[in-house]
Design an enzyme around this catalytic site. Structure first.
Site, PDB file in Angstrom:
ATOM      1  N   ASP A  74       0.864  -1.188   0.000  1.00  0.00           N
ATOM      2  CA  ASP A  74       0.000   0.000   0.000  1.00  0.00           C
ATOM      3  C   ASP A  74       0.893   1.228   0.000  1.00  0.00           C
ATOM      4  OD1 ASP A  74      -2.871  -0.974   0.474  1.00  0.00           O
ATOM      5  OD2 ASP A  74      -1.813  -2.003   2.086  1.00  0.00           O
ATOM      6  N   ARG A  82       4.456   2.681   2.872  1.00  0.00           N
ATOM      7  CA  ARG A  82       5.209   1.590   3.483  1.00  0.00           C
ATOM      8  C   ARG A  82       6.715   1.812   3.389  1.00  0.00           C
ATOM      9  NH1 ARG A  82       0.989   1.137   5.708  1.00  0.00           N
ATOM     10  NH2 ARG A  82      -0.683  -0.267   5.044  1.00  0.00           N
ATOM     11  N   ARG A 143      -6.862  10.222   1.908  1.00  0.00           N
ATOM     12  CA  ARG A 143      -6.396   9.201   0.959  1.00  0.00           C
ATOM     13  C   ARG A 143      -7.088   9.383  -0.400  1.00  0.00           C
ATOM     14  NH1 ARG A 143      -7.756   3.731   3.788  1.00  0.00           N
ATOM     15  NH2 ARG A 143      -6.485   2.819   2.121  1.00  0.00           N
ATOM     16  N   LYS A 173      -9.037   1.274  -6.015  1.00  0.00           N
ATOM     17  CA  LYS A 173      -9.704   0.841  -4.785  1.00  0.00           C
ATOM     18  C   LYS A 173     -10.477   1.999  -4.169  1.00  0.00           C
ATOM     19  CE  LYS A 173      -5.725   1.417  -1.637  1.00  0.00           C
ATOM     20  NZ  LYS A 173      -4.661   0.724  -0.897  1.00  0.00           N
ATOM     21  N   HIS A 174     -11.561   1.701  -3.399  1.00  0.00           N
ATOM     22  CA  HIS A 174     -12.100   0.399  -2.979  1.00  0.00           C
ATOM     23  C   HIS A 174     -13.477   0.264  -3.620  1.00  0.00           C
ATOM     24  CE1 HIS A 174      -9.388   1.979   0.143  1.00  0.00           C
ATOM     25  NE2 HIS A 174      -9.035   0.718   0.377  1.00  0.00           N
ATOM     26  N   HIS A 186     -12.154  -1.967   8.621  1.00  0.00           N
ATOM     27  CA  HIS A 186     -11.229  -2.772   9.419  1.00  0.00           C
ATOM     28  C   HIS A 186     -11.911  -3.192  10.726  1.00  0.00           C
ATOM     29  CE1 HIS A 186      -8.315  -0.722   6.804  1.00  0.00           C
ATOM     30  NE2 HIS A 186      -7.505  -1.726   7.060  1.00  0.00           N
ATOM     31  N   ASP A 260      -9.944  -6.790  -0.639  1.00  0.00           N
ATOM     32  CA  ASP A 260      -9.180  -6.178   0.433  1.00  0.00           C
ATOM     33  C   ASP A 260      -8.874  -7.316   1.416  1.00  0.00           C
ATOM     34  OD1 ASP A 260      -7.983  -4.259   2.053  1.00  0.00           O
ATOM     35  OD2 ASP A 260      -9.654  -2.852   1.919  1.00  0.00           O
TER      36      ASP A 260
END
Length: 527
Positions: A74, A82, A143, A173-174, A186, A260
């Site tokens: 990601d 990352r 984002r 995404k998403h 999540h 996901d």
């Protein structure tokens, strides 16, 4: 082919550590796992990252893979990234959106893709095409490129094409849209109740634009859409009406569809990760992502095989997915290229050219939203400045805790040495507020950094008390641009959209008149 190795190709798995653990080697050899996802726990120096990706590919070669592994991260940039030490810090989606220039999305996509590719990462789980039209969205927010479907479509397509030009696989995404939720998938199952007409006009518009421009993969959202799927509480990831009916047939997407992570609560607390893998494949998904737990990865393979043997899931359905995955790998991955890559990190990673390009975009993105004759600060060297901000920046599960440190004080000190810094944790108590306000009265100017305010947040009270004390207050919103809605009396307000150091440094430069910034809000603030 051994049915285990057929099914294994449909999994994206993750693991802990900076080297390949023996259980992952076993999964590669026994099941021919199709793809690997890396998180912060796997990322060290660029040399360590390249060593890890090389080790993974060598293991796949030893296991006699027809095609190399897909290795993904990601790397949305901004608040969700990352790569760390040694790599360029690139602006995230809303930061780029604030620049108003789609060519910046392409430029950053290209440069970011080049750094990923140089480290052996061939698949990026970006761009985010969610339209952030809900100020209370806890998981998308900055984002997203903004609240306009047309803008998200234009900038998202440009970002995708930039990464593709770097020969990196991209992910929309998403799907079919996570922008208008106030729940993090999540943690629980979000529901979006919009009509199909509204979804066509807003949520689906960016996906349609990038699909028509040649999208590689699409990631599904663990969100329930009652206007598409009548079965109550069935997430898009598990819905044949969403995956096959809408994405495959209506939008005519013939690339690879990935879920996901199936360990997120919206799936794990419902049908469960392993059974969910079967349901996702029945719905039409190609890749099932299980990011963390080896037992769940093996369990999912077992459940899929059982479903094939019982006739619940046809082998031809599996073969369709393998064909799509192979087609994607043939386009982007070659053993010759991977095997000829050395262990020395290419100079592309963290290069001055990329840092300069990123910094230029930050200048065009940082936004002075409000300025009641206070900026730029024209002050003597002896003037005392106090910087106040939280000691941690992360608020979302998807963020990397390694980058939680906020350095607004350091950025201000680059322009004004006579600066003191006060940090607070997110559990501000009344006595903390009183103590900070007493301390602030000894200073000429106050710069305070905020991070995603909401009703009742103690930072709002702190800022109100500072203004009541007749102190000149400058707010730097280091993430959510919507913070201004809670701060009607603040005299100066700047958005950086992210708390990365280059963004904060540009904002500090703008405060002292050393940087010219030109960002425009990509969302509407209602006060």
């Amino acid at each position: 082919m051994d049915i285990r190795k057929k099914v294994g190709q449909l999994l994206v798995i993750g693991f802990s550590g900076k080297t390949v653990p023996k259980e992952v080697k076993q999964l590669i050899h026994d099941y021919h796992i199709g793809a690997i996802i890396l998180f912060g726990r796997n990322i060290g120096t660029p040399k360590e990252v390249l060593a890890l990706t090389t080790e993974l590919q060598m293991e796949a070669k030893k296991a006699e893979y027809r095609h190399p592994l897909l290795i993904c991260v990601d790397q949305e940039n901004g608040v969700v990234r990352r790569l760390g030490e040694g790599a360029t810090i690139f602006p995230g989606a809303m930061t780029i959106g604030a620049s108003g220039k789609a060519e910046n999305a392409y430029k950053i996509g290209l440069a970011s893709g080049k750094e990923l590719k140089a480290l052996g990462i061939n698949w990026n789980l970006a761009p985010v095409l969610d339209v952030n039209n809900n100020p209370h969205n806890p998981v998308i927010g900055v984002r997203s490129f903004g609240e306009s479907p047309e803008k998200v479509a234009e900038f998202g397509r440009a970002s995708m094409q930039g990464m593709q030009a770097a020969k990196v696989v991209t992910t929309l995404k998403h799907f079919p849209g996570h922008g208008d939720t106030n729940v993090d998938s999540h943690l629980d199952l979000p529901i979006i109740n919009h009509s199909m007409d509204r979804l066509e006009a807003v949520e689906l518009k960016p996906f349609r634009a990038s699909i028509e421009a040649g999208a590689d993969t699409v990631m599904t959202a663990h969100v329930y859409f009652p206007s598409i799927e009548q079965e109550h509480g069935l997430p898009a990831t598990l819905s044949k009406k969403v995956i096959t009916g809408l994405l495959r047939e209506k939008l005519q997407f013939d690339g690879v569809i990935t879920t996901d992570c199936m360990e997120m609560n919206a799936i794990a607390n419902g049908v469960g990760t392993e059974k969910g893998a079967v349901e996702a494949l029945k719905a039409g998904v190609d890749f099932v992502m299980i990011s963390h737990t080896t037992s769940k990865q093996v369990g999912a393979i077992s459940e899929i095989i059982k479903a094939i043997e019982s006739g619940e899931l046809s082998e031809s359905r599996i073969d369709e997915s393998i064909a799509r995955i192979n087609k994607l790998k043939e386009k982007y991955l070659q053993w010759d290229e991977i095997l000829s890559t050395g262990i020395e990190v290419p100079s592309t990673v963290g290069c001055p050219l990329h840092e300069k390009a990123a910094y230029e975009v930050y200048r065009e993105s940082v936004t002075i939203v409000k300025n009641n004759h206070i900026l730029p600060l024209e002050i003597s060297e002896n003037a005392k400045v106090l910087v106040i901000h939280s000691d941690s920046g992360t608020t979302m599960q998807v963020e990397d805790k390694r980058y939680a440190n906020v350095a607004l004080g350091e950025a201000v000190k680059e322009y004004h040495q006579n600066t003191d810094v006060v940090l607070f944790n997110n559990d501000l108590a009344d006595e903390d507020i009183q103590r900070i306000v007493r301390h602030a009265k000894d200073f000429d100017f106050i710069i305070i950094g905020t991070l995603t305010l909401s009703k009742g947040n103690k930072q709002i009270e702190l800022i109100a008390k500072l203004i009541e004390a007749k102190l000149p207050v400058i707010v730097v919103a280091m993430r959510s641009p919507y913070d201004l809605a809670y701060l009607p009396d603040v005299p100066a307000y700047i958005n950086t959209y992210e708390f990365t150091y280059p963004a904060l440094k540009v904002a500090a430069g703008a405060i002292f008149g050393k940087e010219t910034v030109s960002g425009q809000l990509p969302v509407t603030i209602i006060q």
